[in-house]
Design a protein around this motif. Structure first.
Motif, PDB file in Angstrom:
ATOM      1  N   LEU A 240      -7.946 -38.015   1.195  1.00 41.90           N
ATOM      2  CA  LEU A 240      -6.716 -38.306   0.084  1.00 41.90           C
ATOM      3  C   LEU A 240      -5.782 -37.837   0.337  1.00 41.90           C
ATOM      4  CD1 LEU A 240      -6.578 -38.899  -3.300  1.00 41.90           C
ATOM      5  CD2 LEU A 240      -7.357 -36.734  -3.713  1.00 41.90           C
ATOM      6  N   ALA A 241      -4.499 -38.274  -0.269  1.00 42.95           N
ATOM      7  CA  ALA A 241      -3.243 -37.840  -0.122  1.00 42.95           C
ATOM      8  C   ALA A 241      -2.769 -37.692  -1.662  1.00 42.95           C
ATOM      9  CB  ALA A 241      -2.306 -38.809   0.809  1.00 42.95           C
ATOM     10  N   ILE A 242      -2.247 -36.479  -2.054  1.00 45.43           N
ATOM     11  CA  ILE A 242      -1.802 -36.413  -3.428  1.00 45.43           C
ATOM     12  C   ILE A 242      -0.382 -35.949  -3.032  1.00 45.43           C
ATOM     13  CG2 ILE A 242      -1.898 -34.846  -5.536  1.00 45.43           C
ATOM     14  CD1 ILE A 242      -4.704 -34.217  -4.878  1.00 45.43           C
ATOM     15  N   MET A 243       0.625 -36.768  -3.404  1.00 38.59           N
ATOM     16  CA  MET A 243       2.083 -36.648  -3.193  1.00 38.59           C
ATOM     17  C   MET A 243       3.037 -36.734  -4.164  1.00 38.59           C
ATOM     18  SD  MET A 243       2.453 -39.982  -0.901  1.00 38.59           S
ATOM     19  CE  MET A 243       2.929 -41.553  -1.445  1.00 38.59           C
ATOM     20  N   ASP A 244       4.001 -35.968  -4.191  1.00 41.66           N
ATOM     21  CA  ASP A 244       5.074 -35.979  -5.261  1.00 41.66           C
ATOM     22  C   ASP A 244       5.913 -37.290  -4.924  1.00 41.66           C
ATOM     23  OD1 ASP A 244       6.741 -35.634  -7.182  1.00 41.66           O
ATOM     24  OD2 ASP A 244       7.883 -34.044  -6.091  1.00 41.66           O
ATOM     25  N   VAL A 245       6.822 -37.848  -5.811  1.00 40.96           N
ATOM     26  CA  VAL A 245       7.624 -38.937  -5.608  1.00 40.96           C
ATOM     27  C   VAL A 245       8.940 -38.520  -4.582  1.00 40.96           C
ATOM     28  CG1 VAL A 245       9.014 -40.827  -6.493  1.00 40.96           C
ATOM     29  CG2 VAL A 245       6.656 -40.089  -7.336  1.00 40.96           C
ATOM     30  N   ASN A 246       9.764 -37.635  -5.276  1.00 41.55           N
ATOM     31  CA  ASN A 246      10.892 -37.038  -4.911  1.00 41.55           C
ATOM     32  C   ASN A 246      10.822 -36.077  -3.736  1.00 41.55           C
ATOM     33  OD1 ASN A 246      12.446 -38.998  -6.535  1.00 41.55           O
ATOM     34  ND2 ASN A 246      12.120 -37.526  -8.462  1.00 41.55           N
ATOM     35  N   MET A 247      10.598 -36.289  -2.644  1.00 41.43           N
ATOM     36  CA  MET A 247      10.564 -35.379  -1.564  1.00 41.43           C
ATOM     37  C   MET A 247      11.605 -35.858  -0.415  1.00 41.43           C
ATOM     38  SD  MET A 247       6.469 -34.603  -0.718  1.00 41.43           S
ATOM     39  CE  MET A 247       6.132 -36.161  -0.355  1.00 41.43           C
ATOM     40  N   PRO A 248      12.113 -34.713   0.330  1.00 44.04           N
ATOM     41  CA  PRO A 248      12.870 -35.337   1.522  1.00 44.04           C
ATOM     42  C   PRO A 248      12.393 -35.941   2.485  1.00 44.04           C
ATOM     43  CG  PRO A 248      12.835 -32.801   1.015  1.00 44.04           C
ATOM     44  CD  PRO A 248      11.729 -33.522   0.445  1.00 44.04           C
TER      45      PRO A 248
ATOM     46  N   LEU B  49      -3.071 -40.641  -4.363  1.00 43.05           N
ATOM     47  CA  LEU B  49      -2.748 -40.298  -5.747  1.00 43.05           C
ATOM     48  C   LEU B  49      -1.281 -39.785  -5.821  1.00 43.05           C
ATOM     49  CD1 LEU B  49      -3.845 -39.745  -8.796  1.00 43.05           C
ATOM     50  CD2 LEU B  49      -4.684 -37.327  -7.767  1.00 43.05           C
ATOM     51  N   ILE B  50      -0.511 -40.387  -6.785  1.00 44.27           N
ATOM     52  CA  ILE B  50       1.048 -39.936  -7.134  1.00 44.27           C
ATOM     53  C   ILE B  50       0.998 -38.674  -8.164  1.00 44.27           C
ATOM     54  CG2 ILE B  50       3.280 -40.657  -7.917  1.00 44.27           C
ATOM     55  CD1 ILE B  50       2.522 -41.883  -5.176  1.00 44.27           C
ATOM     56  N   PHE B  51       1.595 -37.747  -7.748  1.00 42.84           N
ATOM     57  CA  PHE B  51       1.614 -36.630  -8.377  1.00 42.84           C
ATOM     58  C   PHE B  51       2.706 -36.150  -9.148  1.00 42.84           C
ATOM     59  CE2 PHE B  51       1.107 -31.727  -8.700  1.00 42.84           C
ATOM     60  CZ  PHE B  51       0.275 -31.624 -10.135  1.00 42.84           C
ATOM     61  N   SER B  52       3.300 -36.571 -10.230  1.00 40.85           N
ATOM     62  CA  SER B  52       4.849 -36.623 -10.559  1.00 40.85           C
ATOM     63  C   SER B  52       5.091 -36.041 -11.912  1.00 40.85           C
ATOM     64  CB  SER B  52       5.422 -38.169 -10.214  1.00 40.85           C
ATOM     65  OG  SER B  52       6.787 -38.070 -10.767  1.00 40.85           O
ATOM     66  N   SER B  53       6.147 -35.562 -12.013  1.00 40.41           N
ATOM     67  CA  SER B  53       6.525 -35.020 -13.529  1.00 40.41           C
ATOM     68  C   SER B  53       7.307 -36.176 -14.323  1.00 40.41           C
ATOM     69  CB  SER B  53       7.629 -33.866 -13.202  1.00 40.41           C
ATOM     70  OG  SER B  53       8.589 -34.224 -12.582  1.00 40.41           O
ATOM     71  N   GLN B  54       7.457 -37.498 -13.685  1.00 42.00           N
ATOM     72  CA  GLN B  54       8.117 -38.393 -14.059  1.00 42.00           C
ATOM     73  C   GLN B  54       7.075 -38.993 -15.421  1.00 42.00           C
ATOM     74  OE1 GLN B  54       8.585 -40.864 -10.874  1.00 42.00           O
ATOM     75  NE2 GLN B  54      10.799 -40.438 -10.598  1.00 42.00           N
ATOM     76  N   ASP B  55       7.918 -39.538 -16.464  1.00 47.24           N
ATOM     77  CA  ASP B  55       7.177 -40.439 -17.542  1.00 47.24           C
ATOM     78  C   ASP B  55       6.095 -41.264 -17.003  1.00 47.24           C
ATOM     79  OD1 ASP B  55       7.114 -42.736 -19.799  1.00 47.24           O
ATOM     80  OD2 ASP B  55       7.603 -40.799 -20.615  1.00 47.24           O
ATOM     81  N   GLU B  56       5.031 -40.989 -17.693  1.00 46.81           N
ATOM     82  CA  GLU B  56       3.760 -41.677 -17.013  1.00 46.81           C
ATOM     83  C   GLU B  56       3.828 -42.878 -17.463  1.00 46.81           C
ATOM     84  OE1 GLU B  56      -1.215 -40.623 -16.981  1.00 46.81           O
ATOM     85  OE2 GLU B  56       0.119 -40.178 -18.874  1.00 46.81           O
ATOM     86  N   GLU B  57       4.022 -43.431 -18.587  1.00 51.77           N
ATOM     87  CA  GLU B  57       3.972 -44.794 -19.329  1.00 51.77           C
ATOM     88  C   GLU B  57       5.160 -45.535 -18.425  1.00 51.77           C
ATOM     89  OE1 GLU B  57       3.459 -45.020 -23.449  1.00 51.77           O
ATOM     90  OE2 GLU B  57       2.512 -43.098 -23.542  1.00 51.77           O
ATOM     91  N   LEU B  58       6.228 -44.951 -18.220  1.00 46.41           N
ATOM     92  CA  LEU B  58       7.480 -45.597 -17.594  1.00 46.41           C
ATOM     93  C   LEU B  58       7.107 -46.018 -16.010  1.00 46.41           C
ATOM     94  CD1 LEU B  58      10.252 -46.777 -18.391  1.00 46.41           C
ATOM     95  CD2 LEU B  58      11.094 -44.405 -17.907  1.00 46.41           C
ATOM     96  N   TYR B  59       6.608 -44.889 -15.409  1.00 49.85           N
ATOM     97  CA  TYR B  59       6.596 -45.252 -13.929  1.00 49.85           C
ATOM     98  C   TYR B  59       5.144 -45.566 -13.402  1.00 49.85           C
ATOM     99  CZ  TYR B  59      11.036 -42.819 -13.629  1.00 49.85           C
ATOM    100  OH  TYR B  59      12.478 -42.734 -13.749  1.00 49.85           O
ATOM    101  N   GLY B  60       3.979 -44.923 -14.200  1.00 47.11           N
ATOM    102  CA  GLY B  60       2.581 -45.148 -13.660  1.00 47.11           C
ATOM    103  C   GLY B  60       2.382 -46.433 -13.186  1.00 47.11           C
TER     104      GLY B  60
END
Length: 215
Positions: free
Chosen positions: A56-64, A85-96
Motif C-alpha cells: 500500500l502507498a499512502i500519499m499526499d498530493v502536493n509534494m516536491p 490511498l490518497i491522503f490529503s487535506s483538500q476538500d473531500e467532495e471536491l477532489y475525492g
C-alpha cells in the motif's frame, strides 16, 4: 482484521514530518506488525516503489519533485498490484472523485479520526478500495445528473481565471500586474479571492486543481 497478510508493507509519502509521524503512529497502533517506509517527495517514492515490494502507498498530493497523476501512472505501470490511498487535506467532495478517476484506490482526509483511518486501511487491504460516505454520495449524485458537480472554476470571473492561470505559470504578482495593467494590490486581492473561492491555500494546490479541471 486487516487482511490475511501479516507483515504488510506500507509507504507513507508526505513532505511534512509531523504528518508522517502522526499517521505512522496510528497505523502502528492498528497494525503492530506492519513494515512502514516513509518518504517526503515523489522522486523518493518512485525509488522506494522499485526497490521494495509494497502492499500500500499512502500519499499526499502536493509534494516536491512530481505530480499526483504522474505518480499514479508510474505505479500503474511499474507496480500495478500496489494499492494507492490518497491522503490529503483538500476538500473531500471536491477532489475525492477526481483522484479515484485518476486511478487511486481511495481518498482519505487528513482530518480523519483514528476510526476512519482504520476503516480505510481495512477496506484498502480487503477490497483494494476505500470510498467514504460523502464521496459515495457525490458519486451517486454524479450518476443522477450525468456530470460531476459544478466545476469550482464556474464561481470565478474571467479575470480571476486569467490571473489564476498566470499565478500557476509561476509569474510573480508584479509581472502579472504589468501584463494586465493592474495595480499589484489589485492582483493580490484577486489572488486572495480566488484562493478563497477554490478553497485552497497554496500555489501547488492551484496548479493541481487547474490540472484536474483542465483549465
Amino acid at each position: 482484521m486487516m487482511g490475511s497478510k501479516v507483515n504488510v508493507r506500507i509507504a507513507v509519502a508526505d513532505d511534512h514530518g509531523i504528518v508522517r509521524m502522526g499517521l505512522i503512529q496510528t497505523i502502528k497502533r492498528l497494525m503492530p506488525n506492519a513494515i512502514i517506509f516513509e518518504v517526503e517527495d515523489y522522486k523518493s517514492l518512485y525509488k522506494l516503489i522499485l526497490k521494495e515490494e509494497l502492499d500500500l502507498a499512502i500519499m499526499d498530493v502536493n509534494m516536491p519533485n512530481g505530480a499526483v497523476q504522474d505518480a499514479i501512472d508510474y505505479i500503474k505501470i511499474h507496480r500495478p498490484e500496489l494499492k494507492i490511498l490518497i491522503f490529503s487535506s483538500q476538500d473531500e467532495e471536491l477532489y475525492g472523485i477526481r483522484y479515484l478517476k485518476m486511478g487511486a484506490g481511495g481518498y482519505l482526509s487528513k482530518q480523519s479520526s483514528a476510526e476512519v483511518i482504520e476503516t480505510a486501511l481495512t477496506a484498502m487491504f480487503s477490497k483494494g478500495r476505500y470510498v467514504s460516505d460523502s464521496i459515495k454520495e457525490a458519486i451517486f449524485l454524479e450518476s443522477l445528473t450525468g456530470a460531476a458537480g459544478n466545476s469550482p472554476f464556474e464561481a470565478l470571473s474571467d479575470r480571476e481565471l486569467q490571473i489564476a492561470n498566470k499565478i500557476a505559470e509561476g509569474l510573480p504578482l508584479k509581472e502579472i500586474s504589468n501584463q494586465l495593467n493592474l495595480h499589484s494590490s489589485t492582483i493580490s486581492t484577486y489572488k486572495n479571492r480566488l484562493f478563497e473561492k477554490l478553497k485552497i491555500r497554496s500555489i501547488p494546490e492551484l496548479v493541481e486543481i487547474l490540472r484536474l479541471y483542465n483549465q
